[in-house]
Write an enzyme that holds these catalytic residues in place. Structure first.
Site, short mmCIF file in Angstrom:
data_model
loop_
_atom_site.label_atom_id
_atom_site.label_comp_id
_atom_site.label_asym_id
_atom_site.label_seq_id
_atom_site.Cartn_x
_atom_site.Cartn_y
_atom_site.Cartn_z
N PRO A 13 0.82 -1.22 0.00
CG PRO A 13 -0.35 -1.28 2.02
CD PRO A 13 0.63 -2.05 1.18
CD GLU A 51 -0.28 -6.91 10.93
OE1 GLU A 51 -0.94 -7.94 10.79
OE2 GLU A 51 -0.73 -5.78 10.76
NE ARG A 67 -7.61 -5.73 -20.71
CZ ARG A 67 -8.70 -6.35 -21.17
NH1 ARG A 67 -9.03 -7.52 -20.69
NH2 ARG A 67 -9.44 -5.78 -22.08
CG ASP A 109 -9.10 -2.70 -22.49
OD1 ASP A 109 -10.13 -3.24 -22.86
OD2 ASP A 109 -8.09 -3.31 -22.11
N1 ADE Z 1 -0.71 -5.16 -0.10
C1 ADE Z 1 -1.60 -4.79 0.85
N2 ADE Z 1 -2.37 -3.79 0.43
C2 ADE Z 1 -1.97 -3.51 -0.85
C3 ADE Z 1 -2.37 -2.55 -1.83
N3 ADE Z 1 -3.34 -1.68 -1.60
N4 ADE Z 1 -1.74 -2.56 -3.01
C4 ADE Z 1 -0.74 -3.43 -3.25
N5 ADE Z 1 -0.31 -4.34 -2.37
C5 ADE Z 1 -0.91 -4.39 -1.18
#
Ligand code: ADE
Length: 248
Positions: A86, A113, A151, A166
């Site tokens: 994230p 985590e 793709r 697309d």
């Molecule tokens: N791992 C955990 N959350 C994620 C996300 N939002 N994007 C990519 N990998 C992740």
């Protein structure tokens, strides 16, 4: 293209091998997918790959050693090593196109985590996020990235035009699509699509694409404007569409 995925859950990717566009790409050997499990590379006698975080706190952190040894076996050479996280750069069509142009992609799926920062500092070239939310692991994100990339590869989609059509390929949303029957629950397919006039159909689609982007994703339209992806005809088409829309 070769894709190496480092994951504690290789079975997660079995559906991708079987189904749909990704399944076809893998079966047709357009892509060589190799899955690597850090559990097979751990020095720990109990096959542990994670431990408690220093400084305390909830959950477990993936250890550097199993990941680093897995990566050594992958031997990425000059390939970019990408951690799904994230914290990463937001994944979008541009990045999918960029990845589709590479010979090799190495994806590392984080779990629990987090991942020991020393592994990230030593071995990760880029971090990619699929959105501002936290998943339980990188597997789902890796699958999203792989689908969007595969793709784009020549020969993967049945119809040569499909990827070009697309959403986002030209920075805009896709136009609406219709199929048989011509009338369903008293609702007609737009007449232009039945006209057989290919130029008129292309213009209609472009106009609908502009209109959908204006209504649903004005940020995309502004970006397309700034990057010069819109021409005079596009502005006229959008104007006309908006006028018709307001009088409806
Ligand atoms: N791992 C955990 N959350 C994620 C996300 N939002 N994007 C990519 N990998 C992740």
């Amino acid at each position: 293209m070769r894709i190496d995925v480092i994951t504690l859950f290789p079975e997660w990717f079995s559906n991708m091998r079987e189904l749909g566009v990704t399944g076809r790409a893998l079966r047709d050997e357009v892509v060589d997918l190799r899955l690597w499990n850090p559990r097979d590379f751990t020095n720990d006698p109990h096959h542990r790959v994670d431990d408690r975080p220093y400084g305390g706190g909830p959950g477990m952190v993936m250890q550097a050693q199993p990941l680093a040894d897995t990566l050594a076996a992958v031997a990425p050479g000059t390939a970019t090593v990408t951690l799904l996280s994230p914290q990463g750069r937001r994944f979008d069509q541009q990045l999918a196109n960029d990845l589709a142009g590479r010979d090799r992609i190495v994806l590392v799926c984080g779990r629990y985590e987090g991942v020991d920062q020393r592994f990230i500092d030593q071995h990760i070239d880029e971090q990619v996020s699929i959105g501002d939310f936290v998943l339980s692991g990188g597997e789902l994100a890796a699958a999203v990235v792989m689908d969007a990339v595969l793709r784009q590869l020549p020969g993967v989609l049945g119809h040569a035009q499909s990827a070009v059509q697309d959403s986002f390929i030209d920075g805009l949303l896709d136009c609406p699509h219709y199929t048989r029957p011509e009338i369903w629950q008293d609702l007609q397919v737009p007449a232009t699509l039945l006209s057989g006039d290919h130029a008129a159909i292309a213009t209609w689609r472009r106009q609908q694409s502009l209109l959908a982007s204006w209504k649903l994703r004005p940020d995309l339209l502004s970006r397309a404007q700034v990057s010069g992806q819109l021409d005079k005809q596009d502005y006229e088409l959008l104007q006309a569409a908006l006028q018709t829309d307001m009088t409806e």
